[in-house]
Design a protein around this motif. Structure first.
Motif, PDB file in Angstrom:
ATOM      1  N   GLU A  86       0.826  -1.195   0.000  1.00  0.00           N
ATOM      2  CA  GLU A  86       0.000   0.000   0.000  1.00  0.00           C
ATOM      3  C   GLU A  86       0.862   1.248   0.000  1.00  0.00           C
ATOM      4  O   GLU A  86       2.052   1.207   0.349  1.00  0.00           O
ATOM      5  CB  GLU A  86      -0.942   0.012   1.215  1.00  0.00           C
ATOM      6  CG  GLU A  86      -0.230   0.017   2.557  1.00  0.00           C
ATOM      7  CD  GLU A  86      -1.205   0.044   3.722  1.00  0.00           C
ATOM      8  OE1 GLU A  86      -0.915   0.758   4.710  1.00  0.00           O
ATOM      9  OE2 GLU A  86      -2.241  -0.650   3.648  1.00  0.00           O
ATOM     10  N   ARG A  90      -3.393   3.337   0.784  1.00  0.00           N
ATOM     11  CA  ARG A  90      -4.154   2.874  -0.381  1.00  0.00           C
ATOM     12  C   ARG A  90      -3.504   1.623  -0.959  1.00  0.00           C
ATOM     13  O   ARG A  90      -2.297   1.600  -1.212  1.00  0.00           O
ATOM     14  CB  ARG A  90      -4.230   3.974  -1.446  1.00  0.00           C
ATOM     15  CG  ARG A  90      -4.873   5.254  -0.929  1.00  0.00           C
ATOM     16  CD  ARG A  90      -4.878   6.358  -1.954  1.00  0.00           C
ATOM     17  NE  ARG A  90      -3.532   6.775  -2.325  1.00  0.00           N
ATOM     18  CZ  ARG A  90      -3.284   7.772  -3.171  1.00  0.00           C
ATOM     19  NH1 ARG A  90      -4.285   8.428  -3.717  1.00  0.00           N
ATOM     20  NH2 ARG A  90      -2.050   8.104  -3.460  1.00  0.00           N
ATOM     21  N   LYS A  91      -4.313   0.615  -1.186  1.00  0.00           N
ATOM     22  CA  LYS A  91      -3.782  -0.660  -1.663  1.00  0.00           C
ATOM     23  C   LYS A  91      -3.324  -0.552  -3.108  1.00  0.00           C
ATOM     24  O   LYS A  91      -4.044  -0.102  -3.984  1.00  0.00           O
ATOM     25  CB  LYS A  91      -4.840  -1.762  -1.534  1.00  0.00           C
ATOM     26  CG  LYS A  91      -4.315  -3.152  -1.905  1.00  0.00           C
ATOM     27  CD  LYS A  91      -5.335  -4.234  -1.633  1.00  0.00           C
ATOM     28  CE  LYS A  91      -6.469  -4.192  -2.624  1.00  0.00           C
ATOM     29  NZ  LYS A  91      -7.376  -5.357  -2.492  1.00  0.00           N
ATOM     30  N   TYR A 126      -5.479   5.604  -8.994  1.00  0.00           N
ATOM     31  CA  TYR A 126      -5.204   6.807  -8.201  1.00  0.00           C
ATOM     32  C   TYR A 126      -4.617   7.863  -9.135  1.00  0.00           C
ATOM     33  O   TYR A 126      -3.421   7.832  -9.465  1.00  0.00           O
ATOM     34  CB  TYR A 126      -4.227   6.489  -7.063  1.00  0.00           C
ATOM     35  CG  TYR A 126      -4.656   5.307  -6.219  1.00  0.00           C
ATOM     36  CD1 TYR A 126      -5.792   5.375  -5.417  1.00  0.00           C
ATOM     37  CD2 TYR A 126      -3.939   4.116  -6.237  1.00  0.00           C
ATOM     38  CE1 TYR A 126      -6.198   4.291  -4.654  1.00  0.00           C
ATOM     39  CE2 TYR A 126      -4.334   3.030  -5.468  1.00  0.00           C
ATOM     40  CZ  TYR A 126      -5.462   3.125  -4.683  1.00  0.00           C
ATOM     41  OH  TYR A 126      -5.858   2.049  -3.924  1.00  0.00           O
TER      42      TYR A 126
END
Length: 301
Positions: A86, A90-91, A126
């Protein structure tokens, strides 16, 4: 009233409870004595290193080294390995490795966990992660082992670091300077400007490219001279090349008289970075460059 119908007395319940309690205590005592005698214990695990064996514009391959120590007199199997990578909570990627092997009795093993980060997947998920940046990451590992007497236990661990999201280099052919001109064979120097849009330095080890002037190939060139291009900076490298102008016919005269021409170029940079070596391909189409003689003043550029 038969003996089967006789009610259970309080005294009988106490006798039964006392007997079962003694049995449980006996079993527990035997288990503890066996564990003490045989020496069963909880294994330990730690992430000792994270390697980046391969990285380019598309992906980064990582290998996580996990050192597992087994204090027990018999081998213990590794049931499962769960991992997650992560960045800022966030993974980025996760997975499971089943039946990861066995750790020898009274020994230790380094378990290597391979994983891959696909840059397009990360940037699509992202949109604030951009090419050229360096992002923090955390590798979280859960190692599930089967310990005799104790059973399955989970050994959690984690390690942090940084990884780049490389930016494709911009390479322009600023000019072609003729060192010696002959219709049979001409030697020239290609002046290439390399823009480094990354947040890290590039140590240029070599550069290979093929060049087309006015849609005609003048061949390939290779530079084996090292150079350093600072982050968010640029550098100029010079590549020697030889070609035969007679193969171009009258088009070569037009290029020389015009002192410029269109060009296309493709190639690859072999660079060192703080994260390991990389091979960064590049291409350029529809560019314009200048042709100069060896006695021309470079100050006029």
């Amino acid at each position: 009233m038969s003996s089967e119908d006789k009610p259970t007395t309080k005294e009988g319940e106490e006798e039964q409870g006392g007997f079962l309690g003694k049995v449980k205590e006996f079993i527990s005592d035997i288990g503890e004595k066996i564990e003490e005698a045989v020496g069963f214990g909880k294994p330990t695990a730690d992430v000792t290193a994270i390697h980046i064996p391969f990285i380019d514009l598309k992906k980064a391959d990582l290998v996580v080294d996990v050192l597992v120590a087994n204090p027990n007199p018999i081998p213990i199997p590794l049931v499962d390995i769960n991992y997650t990578v992560e960045s800022d909570g966030r993974k980025l990627v996760s997975g499971l490795i089943p039946d990861a092997g066995t750790v020898h009795a009274h020994g230790s093993e380094t378990i290597k966990i391979p994983l891959t980060l696909i840059y397009d997947d990360i940037k699509q998920t992202y949109d604030d992660i951009k090419s050229g940046s360096i992002i923090p990451y955390k590798v979280i590992v859960e190692l599930i082992v089967d310990v005799p007497v104790i059973g399955n236990i989970t050994l959690p661990m984690e390690k942090t670091g940084e990884i780049p999201v490389p930016y494709k280099p911009n390479v322009d052919l600023e000019k072609v300077k003729f060192d010696q001109f002959s219709w049979e064979e001409t030697s020239a120097t290609l002046h290439l400007k390399v823009d480094n849009e990354n947040d890290f330095d590039l140590g240029l080890n070599s550069l290979e490219c093929e060049v087309w002037l006015a849609d005609m190939s003048i061949g390939g060139a290779r530079l084996s001279k090292s150079a350093n291009i600072s982050k968010k900076g640029q550098g100029v490298v010079e590549l020697p090349i030889t070609f035969k102008p007679k193969d171009f016919g009258s088009a070569m005269w037009e290029m020389i008289r015009g002192r410029g021409t269109g060009y296309s170029m493709k190639g690859c940079l072999d660079v060192d970075t703080p994260f390991g070596p990389m091979k960064l391909p590049f291409n350029r189409e529809g560019g314009n460059t200048r042709l100069k003689n060896s006695d021309d003043n470079d100050d006029e550029d």
